[in-house]
Design a protein around this motif. Structure first.
Motif, PDB file in Angstrom:
ATOM      1  N   HIS A 141      -2.571 -46.694  -9.676  1.00 51.03           N
ATOM      2  CA  HIS A 141      -2.442 -45.246  -9.889  1.00 51.03           C
ATOM      3  C   HIS A 141      -0.974 -44.850 -10.012  1.00 51.03           C
ATOM      4  O   HIS A 141      -0.606 -44.076 -10.929  1.00 51.03           O
ATOM      5  CB  HIS A 141      -3.093 -44.497  -8.725  1.00 51.03           C
ATOM      6  N   LEU A 142      -0.119 -45.361  -9.136  1.00 45.74           N
ATOM      7  CA  LEU A 142       1.288 -44.978  -9.172  1.00 45.74           C
ATOM      8  C   LEU A 142       1.982 -45.523 -10.417  1.00 45.74           C
ATOM      9  O   LEU A 142       2.864 -44.870 -10.984  1.00 45.74           O
ATOM     10  CB  LEU A 142       1.990 -45.467  -7.903  1.00 45.74           C
TER      11      LEU A 142
ATOM     12  N   ALA B 161      -2.222 -55.931  -8.787  1.00 46.94           N
ATOM     13  CA  ALA B 161      -2.017 -54.817  -9.714  1.00 46.94           C
ATOM     14  C   ALA B 161      -0.776 -55.036 -10.571  1.00 46.94           C
ATOM     15  O   ALA B 161      -0.790 -54.774 -11.787  1.00 46.94           O
ATOM     16  CB  ALA B 161      -1.902 -53.509  -8.928  1.00 46.94           C
ATOM     17  N   LEU B 162       0.302 -55.523  -9.973  1.00 51.71           N
ATOM     18  CA  LEU B 162       1.533 -55.760 -10.726  1.00 51.71           C
ATOM     19  C   LEU B 162       1.341 -56.878 -11.739  1.00 51.71           C
ATOM     20  O   LEU B 162       1.819 -56.804 -12.875  1.00 51.71           O
ATOM     21  CB  LEU B 162       2.670 -56.117  -9.763  1.00 51.71           C
ATOM     22  N   ARG B 163       0.614 -57.898 -11.332  1.00 56.07           N
ATOM     23  CA  ARG B 163       0.378 -59.038 -12.219  1.00 56.07           C
ATOM     24  C   ARG B 163      -0.464 -58.616 -13.429  1.00 56.07           C
ATOM     25  O   ARG B 163      -0.186 -59.012 -14.569  1.00 56.07           O
ATOM     26  CB  ARG B 163      -0.326 -60.139 -11.417  1.00 56.07           C
ATOM     27  N   GLU B 164      -1.473 -57.787 -13.178  1.00 56.65           N
ATOM     28  CA  GLU B 164      -2.348 -57.340 -14.271  1.00 56.65           C
ATOM     29  C   GLU B 164      -1.626 -56.384 -15.203  1.00 56.65           C
ATOM     30  O   GLU B 164      -1.845 -56.402 -16.420  1.00 56.65           O
ATOM     31  CB  GLU B 164      -3.594 -56.664 -13.695  1.00 56.65           C
ATOM     32  N   ASP B 165      -0.784 -55.510 -14.647  1.00 56.13           N
ATOM     33  CA  ASP B 165      -0.101 -54.516 -15.476  1.00 56.13           C
ATOM     34  C   ASP B 165       0.939 -55.196 -16.369  1.00 56.13           C
ATOM     35  O   ASP B 165       0.890 -55.097 -17.607  1.00 56.13           O
ATOM     36  CB  ASP B 165       0.556 -53.463 -14.577  1.00 56.13           C
ATOM     37  N   GLY B 166       1.898 -55.864 -15.746  1.00 54.28           N
ATOM     38  CA  GLY B 166       2.888 -56.624 -16.497  1.00 54.28           C
ATOM     39  C   GLY B 166       3.837 -55.815 -17.345  1.00 54.28           C
ATOM     40  O   GLY B 166       4.634 -56.378 -18.107  1.00 54.28           O
ATOM     41  N   GLY B 167       3.788 -54.476 -17.261  1.00 53.98           N
ATOM     42  CA  GLY B 167       4.638 -53.640 -18.094  1.00 53.98           C
ATOM     43  C   GLY B 167       6.032 -53.456 -17.514  1.00 53.98           C
ATOM     44  O   GLY B 167       6.357 -53.981 -16.433  1.00 53.98           O
TER      45      GLY B 167
ATOM     46  N   LEU C  48      -5.549 -48.957   4.983  1.00 54.31           N
ATOM     47  CA  LEU C  48      -6.567 -49.408   5.930  1.00 54.31           C
ATOM     48  C   LEU C  48      -6.637 -50.929   5.991  1.00 54.31           C
ATOM     49  O   LEU C  48      -7.672 -51.513   6.284  1.00 54.31           O
ATOM     50  CB  LEU C  48      -7.946 -48.822   5.580  1.00 54.31           C
ATOM     51  N   GLU C  49      -5.507 -51.574   5.679  1.00 55.56           N
ATOM     52  CA  GLU C  49      -5.377 -53.038   5.700  1.00 55.56           C
ATOM     53  C   GLU C  49      -6.235 -53.708   4.628  1.00 55.56           C
ATOM     54  O   GLU C  49      -6.479 -54.920   4.694  1.00 55.56           O
ATOM     55  CB  GLU C  49      -5.747 -53.603   7.080  1.00 55.56           C
ATOM     56  N   GLU C  50      -6.695 -52.937   3.643  1.00 55.55           N
ATOM     57  CA  GLU C  50      -7.602 -53.470   2.627  1.00 55.55           C
ATOM     58  C   GLU C  50      -6.869 -53.686   1.302  1.00 55.55           C
ATOM     59  O   GLU C  50      -6.313 -52.740   0.727  1.00 55.55           O
ATOM     60  CB  GLU C  50      -8.785 -52.533   2.402  1.00 55.55           C
ATOM     61  N   PRO C  51      -6.833 -54.914   0.786  1.00 57.92           N
ATOM     62  CA  PRO C  51      -6.159 -55.189  -0.491  1.00 57.92           C
ATOM     63  C   PRO C  51      -6.679 -54.346  -1.647  1.00 57.92           C
ATOM     64  O   PRO C  51      -5.909 -53.962  -2.531  1.00 57.92           O
ATOM     65  CB  PRO C  51      -6.442 -56.682  -0.717  1.00 57.92           C
ATOM     66  N   GLU C  52      -7.990 -54.020  -1.663  1.00 55.11           N
ATOM     67  CA  GLU C  52      -8.551 -53.256  -2.780  1.00 55.11           C
ATOM     68  C   GLU C  52      -7.971 -51.844  -2.820  1.00 55.11           C
ATOM     69  O   GLU C  52      -7.704 -51.304  -3.907  1.00 55.11           O
ATOM     70  CB  GLU C  52     -10.075 -53.202  -2.660  1.00 55.11           C
ATOM     71  N   ILE C  53      -7.764 -51.233  -1.651  1.00 59.72           N
ATOM     72  CA  ILE C  53      -7.169 -49.889  -1.614  1.00 59.72           C
ATOM     73  C   ILE C  53      -5.721 -49.957  -2.084  1.00 59.72           C
ATOM     74  O   ILE C  53      -5.252 -49.100  -2.848  1.00 59.72           O
ATOM     75  CB  ILE C  53      -7.266 -49.300  -0.191  1.00 59.72           C
ATOM     76  N   ALA C  54      -4.994 -50.987  -1.645  1.00 61.03           N
ATOM     77  CA  ALA C  54      -3.605 -51.156  -2.088  1.00 61.03           C
ATOM     78  C   ALA C  54      -3.540 -51.406  -3.591  1.00 61.03           C
ATOM     79  O   ALA C  54      -2.627 -50.909  -4.280  1.00 61.03           O
ATOM     80  CB  ALA C  54      -2.961 -52.307  -1.328  1.00 61.03           C
ATOM     81  N   TYR C  55      -4.496 -52.133  -4.104  1.00 57.73           N
ATOM     82  CA  TYR C  55      -4.562 -52.404  -5.549  1.00 57.73           C
ATOM     83  C   TYR C  55      -4.736 -51.111  -6.329  1.00 57.73           C
ATOM     84  O   TYR C  55      -3.995 -50.847  -7.300  1.00 57.73           O
ATOM     85  CB  TYR C  55      -5.726 -53.364  -5.813  1.00 57.73           C
ATOM     86  N   GLU C  56      -5.699 -50.291  -5.938  1.00 56.60           N
ATOM     87  CA  GLU C  56      -5.951 -49.040  -6.646  1.00 56.60           C
ATOM     88  C   GLU C  56      -4.768 -48.086  -6.529  1.00 56.60           C
ATOM     89  O   GLU C  56      -4.408 -47.396  -7.496  1.00 56.60           O
ATOM     90  CB  GLU C  56      -7.227 -48.382  -6.105  1.00 56.60           C
ATOM     91  N   ALA C  57      -4.147 -48.033  -5.353  1.00 56.95           N
ATOM     92  CA  ALA C  57      -2.997 -47.144  -5.168  1.00 56.95           C
ATOM     93  C   ALA C  57      -1.830 -47.581  -6.043  1.00 56.95           C
ATOM     94  O   ALA C  57      -1.128 -46.742  -6.642  1.00 56.95           O
ATOM     95  CB  ALA C  57      -2.583 -47.130  -3.695  1.00 56.95           C
ATOM     96  N   THR C  58      -1.607 -48.882  -6.160  1.00 59.59           N
ATOM     97  CA  THR C  58      -0.519 -49.394  -6.988  1.00 59.59           C
ATOM     98  C   THR C  58      -0.779 -49.104  -8.463  1.00 59.59           C
ATOM     99  O   THR C  58       0.124 -48.654  -9.196  1.00 59.59           O
ATOM    100  CB  THR C  58      -0.343 -50.911  -6.766  1.00 59.59           C
TER     101      THR C  58
ATOM    102  N   GLU D 109       3.543 -42.383 -12.230  1.00 60.01           N
ATOM    103  CA  GLU D 109       4.937 -42.200 -11.794  1.00 60.01           C
ATOM    104  C   GLU D 109       5.851 -43.129 -12.585  1.00 60.01           C
ATOM    105  O   GLU D 109       6.181 -44.232 -12.156  1.00 60.01           O
ATOM    106  CB  GLU D 109       5.068 -42.465 -10.292  1.00 60.01           C
ATOM    107  N   PRO D 110       6.284 -42.697 -13.770  1.00 62.33           N
ATOM    108  CA  PRO D 110       7.107 -43.579 -14.617  1.00 62.33           C
ATOM    109  C   PRO D 110       8.466 -43.921 -14.003  1.00 62.33           C
ATOM    110  O   PRO D 110       9.080 -44.917 -14.405  1.00 62.33           O
ATOM    111  CB  PRO D 110       7.275 -42.768 -15.911  1.00 62.33           C
ATOM    112  N   ASN D 111       8.931 -43.115 -13.038  1.00 61.74           N
ATOM    113  CA  ASN D 111      10.225 -43.387 -12.411  1.00 61.74           C
ATOM    114  C   ASN D 111      10.054 -43.983 -11.017  1.00 61.74           C
ATOM    115  O   ASN D 111      10.906 -43.837 -10.155  1.00 61.74           O
ATOM    116  CB  ASN D 111      11.063 -42.094 -12.329  1.00 61.74           C
ATOM    117  N   TRP D 112       8.924 -44.650 -10.805  1.00 63.74           N
ATOM    118  CA  TRP D 112       8.666 -45.320  -9.525  1.00 63.74           C
ATOM    119  C   TRP D 112       9.446 -46.630  -9.511  1.00 63.74           C
ATOM    120  O   TRP D 112       9.223 -47.510 -10.323  1.00 63.74           O
ATOM    121  CB  TRP D 112       7.171 -45.574  -9.399  1.00 63.74           C
ATOM    122  N   VAL D 113      10.381 -46.766  -8.568  1.00 67.93           N
ATOM    123  CA  VAL D 113      11.273 -47.929  -8.586  1.00 67.93           C
ATOM    124  C   VAL D 113      11.194 -48.791  -7.324  1.00 67.93           C
ATOM    125  O   VAL D 113      11.701 -49.922  -7.323  1.00 67.93           O
ATOM    126  CB  VAL D 113      12.744 -47.493  -8.792  1.00 67.93           C
TER     127      VAL D 113
END
Length: 349
Positions: free
Chosen positions: A247-248, A271-277, A235-245, A252-256
């Motif tokens: 969650h995946l 989300a990627l910056r916070e995760d860092g894994g 819905l063009e909203e960064p917060e929704i994209a953040y939560e979806a990222t 989803e350990p094989n998400w590439v």
């Protein structure tokens, strides 16, 4: 050509050099009757080439005779830097347009609901001669465009098309090709396959639907070692994209691979910056449009590739298409102006 003339160039010489009639040259010089801008420009160029004495007068006449056009631009959310950038690009393209005295009227839609978009289209039509816009494809939007066409106010779609036959033109990328290119990058950077996904802003944007279609078709046809996950609408909203990222990444350990075909890239990056894994570092993200945010994502390695409209070229093409749409003698068919898309990585920003 000037060296071939043994005398001061005359009106017949100018007519011959411009490949027009003497009467046409006379009309350009004296402004008695209208002359097509392209023809008048050809006469001016020929006058310069042969050293015709009335070059200054012709140039002054052409400038005086240019029409005044109010170019209306309807863009999405004013708080998003991407659309602020497009506003600046379109104002510059309008001011630089050589065939008219252009005035840019830029309006933003903060509420993207179809009824609000239709209201915004009608409101802008009261200020502008022609409209260029980015909106969803929805019956209410299409009905508004149909109504404007009946009132001889043409609408040209920018970046994402709509389905009504009443629109005058579309200016943007080949969206299917763009989606296939995103898939090609992800497949090429993940030799062992894995799960891939696509984020769209809203399924009502035809560009994003076509991006997704091209993305899926590439994997189906050319990279069977990859599995498509369900499409996410942000819905063009960064917060929704953040939560979806987030969650995946957790489920989803094989998400590439991730293709962000709509809004929300800043949420993905967060989300990627916070995760860092390892999963976050392995994920190949393809985004749209080169902005300060996506440049930062490329520099940090959070985004691998950005597929971007050539902003200046798109702006110039859009303004010219809008001016052409005002020509009452134009073909009633919808014209398509496909501009290329550029590739950006961390190495060429």
């Amino acid at each position: 050509m000037r060296g071939l003339l043994c005398h001061a160039p005359t009106i017949p010489d100018l007519a011959k050099a411009a490949n027009v009639s003497i009467s046409t040259v006379d009309r350009v010089l004296n402004g008695r009757d209208p002359v097509r801008p392209q023809t008048a420009e050809r006469v001016l160029n020929a006058a310069r080439q042969i050293g015709f004495h009335g070059v200054t007068a012709i140039a002054r006449r052409l400038e005086h005779d240019k029409p005044v056009i109010k170019f209306g631009f309807l863009l999405k959310q004013s708080h998003r830097k991407l659309y602020q950038m497009w506003g600046d690009v379109l104002v510059a393209a309008t001011e630089a347009f050589p065939d008219a005295h252009g005035r840019a009227i830029v309006r933003f839609m903060d509420d993207l609901a179809p009824d609000k978009a239709a209201e915004a289209i009608y409101a802008l039509s009261r200020e502008a001669d022609v409209i260029g816009m980015i909106t969803s494809d929805h019956p209410q939007v299409n009905h508004a465009v149909d109504g404007l066409a009946a009132e001889n106010i043409p609408v040209v779609t920018m970046i994402s098309d709509i389905s009504t036959a009443s629109r005058a033109a579309y200016v943007g990328n080949d969206c299917v090709k763009k989606g296939r290119t995103a898939a090609w990058f992800i497949a090429g950077l993940n030799g062992n396959g894995g799960k891939v996904s696509v984020f769209v802003g809203n399924h009502r944007y035809l560009a994003q639907e076509l991006n997704e279609m091209g993305f899926r078709s590439y994997f189906r046809e050319s990279a069977p070692g990859f599995q498509m996950l369900e499409t996410v609408a942000t819905l063009e909203e960064p917060e929704i994209a953040y939560e979806a990222t987030r969650h995946l990444l957790q489920t989803e350990p094989n998400w590439v691979g991730l293709y962000v075909a709509g809004g929300g890239i800043t949420g993905v990056m967060r989300a990627l910056r916070e995760d860092g894994g390892p999963a976050a570092k392995r994920l190949v993200v393809i985004a749209h449009e080169l902005t300060n945010e996506t440049k930062a994502g490329l520099a940090e390695g959070l985004i691998k590739v950005v597929l971007s409209h050539p902003a200046k070229q798109l702006g110039e093409t859009l303004v010219r298409a809008m001016a052409q749409a005002l020509d009452t003698d134009r073909s009633p068919t919808v014209s398509q102006h496909i501009v290329p898309f550029d590739f950006y990585t961390a190495t060429n920003i």
